[in-house]
Design a protein around this motif. Structure first.
Motif, PDB file in Angstrom:
ATOM      1  N   ALA A  51       0.826  -1.208   0.000  1.00  0.00           N
ATOM      2  CA  ALA A  51       0.000   0.000   0.000  1.00  0.00           C
ATOM      3  C   ALA A  51       0.861   1.260   0.000  1.00  0.00           C
ATOM      4  CB  ALA A  51      -0.923  -0.010   1.214  1.00  0.00           C
ATOM      5  N   TRP A  52       1.938   1.258   0.821  1.00  0.00           N
ATOM      6  CA  TRP A  52       2.841   2.413   0.815  1.00  0.00           C
ATOM      7  C   TRP A  52       3.437   2.619  -0.573  1.00  0.00           C
ATOM      8  CZ3 TRP A  52       1.851   5.290   4.633  1.00  0.00           C
ATOM      9  CH2 TRP A  52       1.765   4.857   5.946  1.00  0.00           C
ATOM     10  N   MET A  53       3.888   1.522  -1.193  1.00  0.00           N
ATOM     11  CA  MET A  53       4.517   1.642  -2.509  1.00  0.00           C
ATOM     12  C   MET A  53       3.512   2.032  -3.590  1.00  0.00           C
ATOM     13  SD  MET A  53       7.497  -1.303  -2.551  1.00  0.00           S
ATOM     14  CE  MET A  53       6.572  -2.650  -1.820  1.00  0.00           C
ATOM     15  N   GLY A  54       2.268   1.539  -3.478  1.00  0.00           N
ATOM     16  CA  GLY A  54       1.238   1.952  -4.414  1.00  0.00           C
ATOM     17  C   GLY A  54       0.944   3.438  -4.310  1.00  0.00           C
ATOM     18  N   ALA A  55       0.881   3.936  -3.070  1.00  0.00           N
ATOM     19  CA  ALA A  55       0.648   5.370  -2.873  1.00  0.00           C
ATOM     20  C   ALA A  55       1.820   6.202  -3.396  1.00  0.00           C
ATOM     21  CB  ALA A  55       0.419   5.657  -1.389  1.00  0.00           C
ATOM     22  N   SER A  56       3.044   5.671  -3.258  1.00  0.00           N
ATOM     23  CA  SER A  56       4.208   6.398  -3.780  1.00  0.00           C
ATOM     24  C   SER A  56       4.122   6.519  -5.298  1.00  0.00           C
ATOM     25  CB  SER A  56       5.503   5.692  -3.369  1.00  0.00           C
ATOM     26  OG  SER A  56       5.679   4.487  -4.085  1.00  0.00           O
ATOM     27  N   ALA A  57       3.698   5.452  -5.969  1.00  0.00           N
ATOM     28  CA  ALA A  57       3.525   5.511  -7.422  1.00  0.00           C
ATOM     29  C   ALA A  57       2.435   6.513  -7.791  1.00  0.00           C
ATOM     30  CB  ALA A  57       3.186   4.128  -7.967  1.00  0.00           C
ATOM     31  N   ALA A  58       1.376   6.584  -6.984  1.00  0.00           N
ATOM     32  CA  ALA A  58       0.301   7.539  -7.238  1.00  0.00           C
ATOM     33  C   ALA A  58       0.806   8.977  -7.121  1.00  0.00           C
ATOM     34  CB  ALA A  58      -0.850   7.300  -6.268  1.00  0.00           C
ATOM     35  N   CYS A  59       1.751   9.219  -6.212  1.00  0.00           N
ATOM     36  CA  CYS A  59       2.328  10.561  -6.087  1.00  0.00           C
ATOM     37  C   CYS A  59       3.063  10.952  -7.363  1.00  0.00           C
ATOM     38  CB  CYS A  59       3.291  10.607  -4.896  1.00  0.00           C
ATOM     39  SG  CYS A  59       2.496  10.642  -3.283  1.00  0.00           S
ATOM     40  N   VAL A  60       3.796  10.000  -7.948  1.00  0.00           N
ATOM     41  CA  VAL A  60       4.515  10.290  -9.189  1.00  0.00           C
ATOM     42  C   VAL A  60       3.528  10.625 -10.306  1.00  0.00           C
ATOM     43  CG1 VAL A  60       6.036   9.342 -10.951  1.00  0.00           C
ATOM     44  CG2 VAL A  60       6.473   8.855  -8.545  1.00  0.00           C
ATOM     45  N   LEU A 117       7.707  19.488  -5.747  1.00  0.00           N
ATOM     46  CA  LEU A 117       8.685  18.967  -4.790  1.00  0.00           C
ATOM     47  C   LEU A 117       8.002  18.270  -3.613  1.00  0.00           C
ATOM     48  CD1 LEU A 117      11.183  21.969  -4.717  1.00  0.00           C
ATOM     49  CD2 LEU A 117      11.584  19.717  -5.708  1.00  0.00           C
ATOM     50  N   ALA A 118       6.862  18.797  -3.184  1.00  0.00           N
ATOM     51  CA  ALA A 118       6.144  18.164  -2.081  1.00  0.00           C
ATOM     52  C   ALA A 118       5.643  16.775  -2.466  1.00  0.00           C
ATOM     53  CB  ALA A 118       4.976  19.050  -1.646  1.00  0.00           C
ATOM     54  N   PHE A 119       5.110  16.640  -3.680  1.00  0.00           N
ATOM     55  CA  PHE A 119       4.655  15.325  -4.136  1.00  0.00           C
ATOM     56  C   PHE A 119       5.831  14.359  -4.300  1.00  0.00           C
ATOM     57  CE2 PHE A 119       0.537  17.223  -5.361  1.00  0.00           C
ATOM     58  CZ  PHE A 119      -0.309  16.214  -4.914  1.00  0.00           C
ATOM     59  N   MET A 120       6.957  14.852  -4.788  1.00  0.00           N
ATOM     60  CA  MET A 120       8.111  13.976  -4.954  1.00  0.00           C
ATOM     61  C   MET A 120       8.693  13.588  -3.595  1.00  0.00           C
ATOM     62  SD  MET A 120       7.847  13.543  -8.023  1.00  0.00           S
ATOM     63  CE  MET A 120       9.148  12.314  -8.070  1.00  0.00           C
ATOM     64  N   LEU A 121       8.645  14.494  -2.625  1.00  0.00           N
ATOM     65  CA  LEU A 121       9.080  14.138  -1.272  1.00  0.00           C
ATOM     66  C   LEU A 121       8.145  13.092  -0.675  1.00  0.00           C
ATOM     67  CD1 LEU A 121      10.912  14.508   1.165  1.00  0.00           C
ATOM     68  CD2 LEU A 121       9.494  16.471   1.867  1.00  0.00           C
ATOM     69  N   ALA A 122       6.838  13.269  -0.895  1.00  0.00           N
ATOM     70  CA  ALA A 122       5.874  12.268  -0.425  1.00  0.00           C
ATOM     71  C   ALA A 122       6.129  10.923  -1.095  1.00  0.00           C
ATOM     72  CB  ALA A 122       4.445  12.742  -0.710  1.00  0.00           C
ATOM     73  N   LEU A 140       7.723   5.465  -0.480  1.00  0.00           N
ATOM     74  CA  LEU A 140       8.508   4.342  -0.995  1.00  0.00           C
ATOM     75  C   LEU A 140       9.421   3.776   0.078  1.00  0.00           C
ATOM     76  CD1 LEU A 140       9.372   2.588  -3.397  1.00  0.00           C
ATOM     77  CD2 LEU A 140      11.073   4.345  -3.963  1.00  0.00           C
ATOM     78  N   GLU A 141      10.064   4.650   0.841  1.00  0.00           N
ATOM     79  CA  GLU A 141      10.930   4.197   1.932  1.00  0.00           C
ATOM     80  C   GLU A 141      10.122   3.435   2.990  1.00  0.00           C
ATOM     81  OE1 GLU A 141      14.645   5.635   2.768  1.00  0.00           O
ATOM     82  OE2 GLU A 141      14.397   4.898   0.730  1.00  0.00           O
ATOM     83  N   LEU A 142       8.915   3.911   3.285  1.00  0.00           N
ATOM     84  CA  LEU A 142       8.060   3.201   4.244  1.00  0.00           C
ATOM     85  C   LEU A 142       7.692   1.818   3.713  1.00  0.00           C
ATOM     86  CD1 LEU A 142       5.672   6.062   5.432  1.00  0.00           C
ATOM     87  CD2 LEU A 142       7.384   4.873   6.809  1.00  0.00           C
ATOM     88  N   GLY A 143       7.400   1.740   2.421  1.00  0.00           N
ATOM     89  CA  GLY A 143       7.064   0.447   1.827  1.00  0.00           C
ATOM     90  C   GLY A 143       8.226  -0.524   1.887  1.00  0.00           C
ATOM     91  N   LEU A 144       9.413  -0.042   1.504  1.00  0.00           N
ATOM     92  CA  LEU A 144      10.594  -0.901   1.544  1.00  0.00           C
ATOM     93  C   LEU A 144      10.933  -1.286   2.979  1.00  0.00           C
ATOM     94  CD1 LEU A 144      12.802   0.958  -1.103  1.00  0.00           C
ATOM     95  CD2 LEU A 144      11.544  -1.188  -1.406  1.00  0.00           C
ATOM     96  N   GLY A 145      10.774  -0.332   3.895  1.00  0.00           N
ATOM     97  CA  GLY A 145      11.043  -0.627   5.297  1.00  0.00           C
ATOM     98  C   GLY A 145      10.071  -1.641   5.873  1.00  0.00           C
ATOM     99  N   THR A 146       8.803  -1.543   5.482  1.00  0.00           N
ATOM    100  CA  THR A 146       7.799  -2.500   5.972  1.00  0.00           C
ATOM    101  C   THR A 146       8.109  -3.909   5.493  1.00  0.00           C
ATOM    102  OG1 THR A 146       6.126  -0.742   5.939  1.00  0.00           O
ATOM    103  CG2 THR A 146       5.342  -3.012   6.060  1.00  0.00           C
ATOM    104  N   ILE A 147       8.583  -4.029   4.254  1.00  0.00           N
ATOM    105  CA  ILE A 147       8.975  -5.344   3.739  1.00  0.00           C
ATOM    106  C   ILE A 147      10.123  -5.922   4.560  1.00  0.00           C
ATOM    107  CG2 ILE A 147       9.859  -6.592   1.735  1.00  0.00           C
ATOM    108  CD1 ILE A 147       6.965  -5.645   1.490  1.00  0.00           C
TER     109      ILE A 147
END
Length: 329
Positions: free
Chosen positions: A193-202, A257-262, A267-274
């Motif tokens: 879910a974290w990684m999906g949301a990160s892709a949505a930000c892009v 920049l705010a969306f790219m920071l998000a 993405l870091e949260l997703g990788l960390g959760t894994i």
């Protein structure tokens, strides 16, 4: 069209990375973690190097000015250098582990083919966009627009979580693995879910990035120059046209920049959760701990730098907002 190509390229790159990693694992004996990481590095530069070059040539006119050509040449040399290192790495991997000869040939030929393909696709997309310009080419970002994009990111997060949790529940019920319980199921769904949301930000930032591009007439050299002024407080003399472009850039830049920071944080949260999932399943090792440390250090470095750049862009926008009516007059 560009959104479709972007999504398709990311899906293709992910599939190639996953398939290549599996191939490396199959061709590696147990206990060869160091050599496997070397081969994965080679795989990554062969796939993502061309993707970066293709993105640059599709998004920016890299031949318009000498500054653009010079900057693109640096990127080209950097990617080429990494691909040479990747070639050496995959050859060392194959020779050391006595892997079949076709493995390094596949990596090297695949990287070369992807580079040529990305170059031609990128140039084609830029020519197509320049032949069919969008109107209006630039507009300020409204609060309503930002709220819609944030809502889309949130919906993506909850949708991916629900779908992944349901899929993992089916898997857990089918295999009845004692090491994969409800906690692991939820952690896995949370990571995706974290990684999906990160892709949505892009994806949400793509239309905003187009405005940055239109503000400088797609000139890569110009946007590098004004970004130094707006984001880094560099003392660079700008002519009137560049000042107008800088004001437009500063008006849209903080939101981008705010969306790219998000994107980066999610993405870091997703990788960390894994990685947390690896701890809970008892699969964690020294590499896992080191990887988590890298994630934390990267966050500590990137977040403050991004916050400072957002603040500088907002300050510049407020100080030069009087130029925007002149740009649109």
């Amino acid at each position: 069209m560009k959104v479709f190509v972007y999504v398709a390229s990311m899906v293709l790159a992910t599939a190639l990375m996953l398939g290549g990693t599996i191939l490396i694992g199959v061709q590696s004996p147990p206990g060869s973690i160091g050599l496997q990481m070397m081969a994965i590095f080679a795989l990554a530069v062969m796939i993502y190097g061309p993707l970066v070059l293709g993105s640059l040539t599709s998004y920016w006119n890299v031949t318009k000015t000498e500054g653009s050509r010079s900057y693109y040449r640096r990127w080209l040399w950097a990617v080429t250098g990494l691909q040479i290192l990747g070639t050496v790495a995959i050859i060392v991997f194959a020779v050391t582990l006595h892997s079949p000869w076709w493995l390094p040939c596949l990596f090297i030929a695949g990287g070369a083919a992807l580079t040529v393909f990305a170059h031609f696709v990128g140039r084609f997309m830029l020519r197509n966009e320049e032949a069919n310009p969008r109107q209006p080419s630039w507009a300020p970002v409204t609060r309503h627009e930002v709220r819609k994009k944030v809502a889309a990111v949130c919906i993506t997060y909850f949708a991916v979580f629900a779908i992944t949790a349901a899929a993992l529940a089916v898997v857990r019920a089918s295999f009845d693995d004692p090491d994969f319980g409800v906690a692991e199921q939820l952690l896995g769904a949370l990571g995706f879910a974290w990684m999906g949301a990160s892709a949505a930000c892009v994806i949400a930032s793509l239309s905003l990035n187009r405005r940055l591009k239109d503000a400088v007439d797609r000139d890569l050299g110009t946007i590098r120059k004004i970004s130094k002024v707006v984001l880094q407080n560099k003392e660079i003399v700008l002519d009137h046209g560049e000042e107008v472009a800088a004001a437009k850039y500063a008006a849209v830049g903080p939101t981008v920049l705010a969306f790219m920071l998000a994107y980066f944080i999610l993405l870091e949260l997703g990788l960390g959760t894994i990685q947390v999932l690896r701890f809970t399943s008892g699969q964690a090792d020294g590499w896992t701990i080191g990887y988590c440390a890298v994630l934390v250090v990267t966050l500590v470095i990137v977040v403050p730098i991004s916050a400072v750049r957002i603040r500088r862009a907002r300050d510049y926008a407020r100080a030069h907002e009087g130029l925007l009516p002149l740009a649109d007059a």
